[in-house]
Design an enzyme around this catalytic site. Structure first.
Site, mmCIF file in Angstrom:
data_model
loop_
_atom_site.group_PDB
_atom_site.id
_atom_site.type_symbol
_atom_site.label_atom_id
_atom_site.label_comp_id
_atom_site.label_asym_id
_atom_site.label_seq_id
_atom_site.Cartn_x
_atom_site.Cartn_y
_atom_site.Cartn_z
ATOM 1 N N CYS A 116 21.370 -9.415 5.115
ATOM 2 C CA CYS A 116 21.491 -9.972 3.755
ATOM 3 C C CYS A 116 22.786 -9.564 3.066
ATOM 4 C CB CYS A 116 20.296 -9.555 2.906
ATOM 5 S SG CYS A 116 18.742 -10.077 3.629
ATOM 6 N N HIS A 256 21.867 -9.943 -4.469
ATOM 7 C CA HIS A 256 21.080 -10.571 -3.410
ATOM 8 C C HIS A 256 19.667 -10.829 -3.953
ATOM 9 C CE1 HIS A 256 19.019 -11.545 0.127
ATOM 10 N NE2 HIS A 256 18.400 -10.384 0.250
ATOM 11 N N ASN A 286 14.096 -15.657 -0.654
ATOM 12 C CA ASN A 286 15.172 -14.830 -0.108
ATOM 13 C C ASN A 286 15.855 -15.608 1.018
ATOM 14 O OD1 ASN A 286 16.690 -12.965 1.341
ATOM 15 N ND2 ASN A 286 15.151 -11.338 1.208
HETATM 16 N N1 COA Z 1 -0.749 -12.186 -0.915
HETATM 17 C C1 COA Z 1 -1.744 -11.399 -1.328
HETATM 18 N N2 COA Z 1 -1.811 -10.093 -1.058
HETATM 19 C C2 COA Z 1 -0.801 -9.564 -0.343
HETATM 20 C C3 COA Z 1 0.268 -10.330 0.112
HETATM 21 C C4 COA Z 1 0.266 -11.695 -0.192
HETATM 22 N N3 COA Z 1 1.253 -12.509 0.209
HETATM 23 N N4 COA Z 1 1.110 -9.526 0.792
HETATM 24 C C5 COA Z 1 0.583 -8.300 0.757
HETATM 25 N N5 COA Z 1 -0.582 -8.324 0.081
HETATM 26 C C6 COA Z 1 -1.493 -7.227 -0.178
HETATM 27 C C7 COA Z 1 -1.354 -6.101 0.835
HETATM 28 O O1 COA Z 1 -2.096 -6.392 2.002
HETATM 29 C C8 COA Z 1 -1.892 -4.945 0.072
HETATM 30 O O2 COA Z 1 -3.296 -4.998 0.121
HETATM 31 P P1 COA Z 1 -4.153 -3.648 0.397
HETATM 32 O O3 COA Z 1 -3.824 -2.778 -0.789
HETATM 33 O O4 COA Z 1 -5.528 -4.150 0.447
HETATM 34 O O5 COA Z 1 -3.616 -3.121 1.687
HETATM 35 C C9 COA Z 1 -1.483 -5.245 -1.371
HETATM 36 O O6 COA Z 1 -1.173 -6.636 -1.420
HETATM 37 C C10 COA Z 1 -0.273 -4.475 -1.822
HETATM 38 O O7 COA Z 1 0.695 -4.561 -0.794
HETATM 39 P P2 COA Z 1 2.105 -3.940 -0.955
HETATM 40 O O8 COA Z 1 2.877 -4.146 0.315
HETATM 41 O O9 COA Z 1 1.989 -2.555 -1.508
HETATM 42 O O10 COA Z 1 2.687 -4.903 -2.095
HETATM 43 P P3 COA Z 1 4.041 -4.766 -2.857
HETATM 44 O O11 COA Z 1 3.783 -4.770 -4.289
HETATM 45 O O12 COA Z 1 4.911 -3.673 -2.285
HETATM 46 O O13 COA Z 1 4.750 -6.145 -2.506
HETATM 47 C C11 COA Z 1 6.476 -7.034 -1.119
HETATM 48 C C12 COA Z 1 5.062 -6.471 -1.179
HETATM 49 C C13 COA Z 1 6.803 -7.378 0.322
HETATM 50 C C14 COA Z 1 6.555 -8.263 -2.003
HETATM 51 C C15 COA Z 1 7.462 -5.949 -1.650
HETATM 52 O O14 COA Z 1 7.230 -4.739 -0.993
HETATM 53 C C16 COA Z 1 8.907 -6.323 -1.429
HETATM 54 O O15 COA Z 1 9.401 -7.258 -2.019
HETATM 55 N N6 COA Z 1 9.641 -5.526 -0.644
HETATM 56 C C17 COA Z 1 11.054 -5.758 -0.433
HETATM 57 C C18 COA Z 1 11.222 -6.913 0.501
HETATM 58 C C19 COA Z 1 12.624 -7.311 0.641
HETATM 59 O O16 COA Z 1 13.370 -7.301 -0.285
HETATM 60 N N7 COA Z 1 13.001 -7.672 1.865
HETATM 61 C C20 COA Z 1 14.243 -8.196 2.205
HETATM 62 C C21 COA Z 1 15.331 -7.231 2.018
HETATM 63 S S1 COA Z 1 16.832 -8.032 2.222
#
Ligand code: COA
Length: 332
Positions: A116, A256, A286
């Protein structure tokens, strides 16, 4: 002694695929809701490149627009740097495919993969070639078809990514404009938190993924989230200091586009209001290295950018990589 040339952006272009994948459609594909995705990411829809269209076609379209906007022709391009994690082929490179499509016969061409952060890395490379006078016009084209490496059975990743292409022409500009400072960096030791196997994979890579899926994105979302929030603010602070600027001197930050909460965290840490942080991720998701040039082109099209504006471009991503640039906008 004459001052070295300064490099600036003299043209922008972008192309997003017409096909949309909305949160409501995703509700029928994985166990998720529009409400969860909006609240946790800020994304409402993403664009998906049709299966039969090569990424090179999308990239060439954005490139042609940037060249036209710069007021030059493809024959004037000396070098093409393409940034992508989803090239159509490992060889020929995406840059060579674009060269063929746009008929930039004189240009050298290579791909650069910093995930990215690719566009920021490419700007730094282009800047060096312009500053030392090696080349006059460099095309950077950042194009991604992340839908081709997304597992649509993994709700933790499939809601995040989309496809698109953005391009810029980098050329010499007068001393009061152009790139003021840049930083690029990497933390390879943490690279395992975001992976896409290509020609090799091991048992751990297989265990992390759904059965039968190998060449797809796997990500530890919360690790990436923590890294991204911190590095976005730190990189911005570092590049501002290097260019003798403060956050208050900046008209816009072009970050980004990964997650609206990452942008909000960084804005808070930098003491900037969200109206200074350009964001289009609600409608693109993204799109990896394409996200910043697509945003720049959108902002230019909307006439939000004025000659003399001070901008920060800042990215983070797989590798892990990061980078930031300050630029004084040189276009009317
Ligand atoms: N829909 C519903 N629930 C979801 C889900 C979805 N699409 N994706 C994850 N969950 C659930 C998980 O399973 C978890 O459930 P649990 O508590 O029963 O295990 C809960 O939501 C929380 O998950 P978590 O991973 O802690 O959520 P989060 O708030 O961290 O959000 C992301 C997840 C991926 C959106 C976030 O971590 C993120 O944006 N990370 C950075 C990603 C990024 O920028 N990547 C590219 C870099 S260039």
């Amino acid at each position: 002694m004459t001052k070295p040339y300064k490099a600036g952006i003299i043209g922008t272009g972008s192309t997003l695929p017409e096909t949309k994948l909305t949160n409501l459609q995703l509700e029928h594909i994985v166990e998720t809701t529009d409400e969860w995705i909006m609240k946790r990411t800020g994304i409402r829809e993403r664009c998906i490149l049709d299966k039969e269209v090569p990424l090179a076609k999308l990239a060439a379209d954005a490139a042609a627009k940037a060249i036209e906007d710069a007021g030059i022709t493809a024959a004037d391009i000396d070098l093409i740097i393409a940034t992508t994690v989803t090239p159509d082929y490992l060889t020929p490179s995406l840059a060579c495919c674009v060269q063929k499509e746009i008929q930039a016969a004189r240009a050298a061409a290579f791909d650069l993969n910093a995930a990215c952060t690719g566009f920021i890395y490419a700007l730094q490379v282009a800047q060096e070639f312009i500053k030392n006078g090696t080349y006059k016009h460099i095309l950077i084209v950042s194009a991604e078809a992340l839908s081709r490496v997304t597992d649509y059975e993994d709700r933790k990743t499939c809601v995040l990514f989309g496809d698109g292409a953005g391009a810029v022409v980098v050329s010499a500009v007068s001393q009061e404009y152009g790139i003021e400072a840049s930083i690029i960096g990497a933390k390879g030791e943490d690279g395992g938190v975001l992976t896409i196997p290509c020609c090799y994979w091991n048992d751990e890579d297989l265990e992390k993924r759904n059965e039968g899926k190998v060449q797809v994105i796997w990500m530890d979302g919360s690790e990436v989230f923590t890294f991204a929030s911190r590095i976005m603010a730190e990189s911005t602070e570092q590049v501002l200091e290097k260019s003798g600027l403060t956050p208050q001197d900046i008209q816009f930050v072009f970050p980004h586009q990964a997650n609206i909460r990452i942008l909000q965290n960084a804005a808070k840490r930098l003491g900037l209001s969200m109206d200074k942080i350009y964001s289009n991720l609600e409608y693109t998701g993204n799109i990896s290295s394409a996200s910043i040039p697509v945003c720049l082109d959108e902002a230019a099209q909307k006439k939000l950018l004025k000659k003399g504006d001070k901008l920060v471009l800042v990215a983070f991503g797989g590798g892990l990589t990061y980078g930031a640039v300050t630029i004084t906008w040189s276009k009317n």
